[in-house]
Design an enzyme around this catalytic site. Structure first.
Site, PDB file in Angstrom:
ATOM      1  N   HIS A 171      -1.484   3.688   5.893  1.00  0.00           N
ATOM      2  CA  HIS A 171      -1.350   3.124   7.244  1.00  0.00           C
ATOM      3  C   HIS A 171       0.151   2.886   7.386  1.00  0.00           C
ATOM      4  O   HIS A 171       0.734   2.140   6.565  1.00  0.00           O
ATOM      5  CB  HIS A 171      -2.160   1.828   7.339  1.00  0.00           C
ATOM      6  CG  HIS A 171      -2.081   1.126   8.671  1.00  0.00           C
ATOM      7  ND1 HIS A 171      -3.205   0.733   9.376  1.00  0.00           N
ATOM      8  CD2 HIS A 171      -1.020   0.710   9.413  1.00  0.00           C
ATOM      9  CE1 HIS A 171      -2.841   0.128  10.498  1.00  0.00           C
ATOM     10  NE2 HIS A 171      -1.511   0.097  10.541  1.00  0.00           N
ATOM     11  N   CYS A 206      -9.482   0.770   5.800  1.00  0.00           N
ATOM     12  CA  CYS A 206      -8.020   0.702   5.651  1.00  0.00           C
ATOM     13  C   CYS A 206      -7.616  -0.763   5.553  1.00  0.00           C
ATOM     14  O   CYS A 206      -7.883  -1.558   6.463  1.00  0.00           O
ATOM     15  CB  CYS A 206      -7.345   1.369   6.854  1.00  0.00           C
ATOM     16  SG  CYS A 206      -5.568   1.074   6.931  1.00  0.00           S
ATOM     17  N   CYS A 238      -5.443  -2.014   8.470  1.00  0.00           N
ATOM     18  CA  CYS A 238      -6.223  -2.214   9.704  1.00  0.00           C
ATOM     19  C   CYS A 238      -6.964  -3.549   9.624  1.00  0.00           C
ATOM     20  O   CYS A 238      -7.036  -4.285  10.615  1.00  0.00           O
ATOM     21  CB  CYS A 238      -7.224  -1.081   9.911  1.00  0.00           C
ATOM     22  SG  CYS A 238      -6.503   0.424  10.615  1.00  0.00           S
ATOM     23  N   HIS A 257      -3.735   2.378  13.892  1.00  0.00           N
ATOM     24  CA  HIS A 257      -3.660   3.128  12.638  1.00  0.00           C
ATOM     25  C   HIS A 257      -2.938   4.466  12.818  1.00  0.00           C
ATOM     26  O   HIS A 257      -3.343   5.291  13.629  1.00  0.00           O
ATOM     27  CB  HIS A 257      -5.056   3.391  12.069  1.00  0.00           C
ATOM     28  CG  HIS A 257      -5.021   4.091  10.748  1.00  0.00           C
ATOM     29  ND1 HIS A 257      -5.046   3.412   9.549  1.00  0.00           N
ATOM     30  CD2 HIS A 257      -4.917   5.398  10.445  1.00  0.00           C
ATOM     31  CE1 HIS A 257      -4.966   4.290   8.563  1.00  0.00           C
ATOM     32  NE2 HIS A 257      -4.891   5.505   9.079  1.00  0.00           N
ATOM     33  N   HIS A 292       3.743   1.882   7.533  1.00  0.00           N
ATOM     34  CA  HIS A 292       4.341   0.560   7.320  1.00  0.00           C
ATOM     35  C   HIS A 292       5.789   0.692   6.896  1.00  0.00           C
ATOM     36  O   HIS A 292       6.208   1.721   6.354  1.00  0.00           O
ATOM     37  CB  HIS A 292       3.548  -0.235   6.282  1.00  0.00           C
ATOM     38  CG  HIS A 292       3.434   0.441   4.943  1.00  0.00           C
ATOM     39  ND1 HIS A 292       2.510   1.429   4.685  1.00  0.00           N
ATOM     40  CD2 HIS A 292       4.132   0.282   3.796  1.00  0.00           C
ATOM     41  CE1 HIS A 292       2.638   1.838   3.432  1.00  0.00           C
ATOM     42  NE2 HIS A 292       3.618   1.164   2.875  1.00  0.00           N
ATOM     43  N   GLY A 304       5.696   7.756  -3.082  1.00  0.00           N
ATOM     44  CA  GLY A 304       5.242   6.422  -3.468  1.00  0.00           C
ATOM     45  C   GLY A 304       4.344   5.743  -2.452  1.00  0.00           C
ATOM     46  O   GLY A 304       4.033   4.564  -2.607  1.00  0.00           O
ATOM     47  N   ASP A 331       4.510  -8.919   1.438  1.00  0.00           N
ATOM     48  CA  ASP A 331       3.918  -7.979   0.491  1.00  0.00           C
ATOM     49  C   ASP A 331       3.242  -8.777  -0.635  1.00  0.00           C
ATOM     50  O   ASP A 331       3.799  -9.741  -1.158  1.00  0.00           O
ATOM     51  CB  ASP A 331       4.999  -7.047  -0.079  1.00  0.00           C
ATOM     52  CG  ASP A 331       4.394  -5.845  -0.785  1.00  0.00           C
ATOM     53  OD1 ASP A 331       4.579  -4.721  -0.308  1.00  0.00           O
ATOM     54  OD2 ASP A 331       3.725  -6.029  -1.841  1.00  0.00           O
TER      55      ASP A 331
HETATM   56  P1  AMP Z   1       3.555   1.812  -0.235  1.00  0.00           P
HETATM   57  O1  AMP Z   1       3.667   2.055  -1.705  1.00  0.00           O
HETATM   58  O2  AMP Z   1       4.826   2.154   0.511  1.00  0.00           O
HETATM   59  O3  AMP Z   1       2.323   2.452   0.366  1.00  0.00           O
HETATM   60  O4  AMP Z   1       3.430   0.255  -0.060  1.00  0.00           O
HETATM   61  C1  AMP Z   1       2.213  -0.422   0.004  1.00  0.00           C
HETATM   62  C2  AMP Z   1       2.541  -1.869  -0.208  1.00  0.00           C
HETATM   63  O5  AMP Z   1       1.457  -2.632   0.265  1.00  0.00           O
HETATM   64  C3  AMP Z   1       2.763  -2.243  -1.684  1.00  0.00           C
HETATM   65  O6  AMP Z   1       4.074  -2.796  -1.828  1.00  0.00           O
HETATM   66  C4  AMP Z   1       1.662  -3.282  -1.946  1.00  0.00           C
HETATM   67  O7  AMP Z   1       2.096  -4.324  -2.788  1.00  0.00           O
HETATM   68  C5  AMP Z   1       1.338  -3.779  -0.541  1.00  0.00           C
HETATM   69  N1  AMP Z   1      -0.012  -4.281  -0.350  1.00  0.00           N
HETATM   70  C6  AMP Z   1      -1.181  -3.664  -0.679  1.00  0.00           C
HETATM   71  N2  AMP Z   1      -2.233  -4.424  -0.304  1.00  0.00           N
HETATM   72  C7  AMP Z   1      -1.715  -5.522   0.296  1.00  0.00           C
HETATM   73  C8  AMP Z   1      -2.291  -6.697   0.906  1.00  0.00           C
HETATM   74  N3  AMP Z   1      -3.622  -6.881   0.974  1.00  0.00           N
HETATM   75  N4  AMP Z   1      -1.450  -7.631   1.413  1.00  0.00           N
HETATM   76  C9  AMP Z   1      -0.118  -7.466   1.346  1.00  0.00           C
HETATM   77  N5  AMP Z   1       0.481  -6.394   0.804  1.00  0.00           N
HETATM   78  C10 AMP Z   1      -0.299  -5.429   0.274  1.00  0.00           C
HETATM   79 ZN    ZN Z   2      -5.143   1.436   9.075  1.00  0.00          ZN
END
Ligand code: AMP
Ligand code: ZN
Length: 109
Positions: free
Chosen positions: A93, A3, A6, A45, A95, A88, A29
């Site tokens: 995890h 993950c 994580c 998690h 957030h 979406g 992000d």
């Molecule tokens: P969601 O679509 O709500 O699951 O949002 C996931 C978010 O995580 C997206 O806006 C991605 O741009 C962001 N994301 C994915 N990997 C990373 C990372 N390694 N560091 C920062 N943001 C990330």
């Molecule tokens: Zn996680």
């Protein structure tokens, strides 16, 4: 568990951290959809809000959002949580997107 959030919580992959305490971490992000776009996550998690979130963790998340917003220095902001693929959710995890600077449709986050 494989993950990405994580791994960020454990410091195993880098992130631009805004706020961190024992239970919560927030970071920018990687693909921002607004001038200010930060993610607040519990270090533990949980897949999303359909899992039972213990009250101390829920409270820590809300505190993490407040402290993040204070650090960012923004006054007005949105908090968005995508729950489920159809909404979406791409990272499974729990957030919370903290978004400021422009008005956008939650569906585009
Ligand atoms: P969601 O679509 O709500 O699951 O949002 C996931 C978010 O995580 C997206 O806006 C991605 O741009 C962001 N994301 C994915 N990997 C990373 C990372 N390694 N560091 C920062 N943001 C990330
Ligand atoms: Zn996680």
């Amino acid at each position: 568990m494989d993950c990405v959030f994580c791994k960020i919580a454990k410091g195993e992959i880098p992130a631009k951290v805004v706020y961190e305490d024992d239970e919560v971490i927030s970071f920018y992000d990687i693909n921002p959809k607004a001038p200010v776009h930060v993610l607040v996550i519990p270090k533990r998690h949980f897949t999303n809000l359909m899992e039972e979130i213990p009250p101390p963790v829920a409270s820590a998340i809300l505190r993490g959002i407040r402290e993040t917003v204070k650090k960012l220095g923004v006054r007005d902001y949105r908090v968005i949580s995508n729950n489920g693929r159809g909404a979406g959710q791409e990272v499974f995890h729990l957030h919370f997107h903290v978004i400021a600077g422009i008005t956008i449709s939650p569906a585009t986050v």
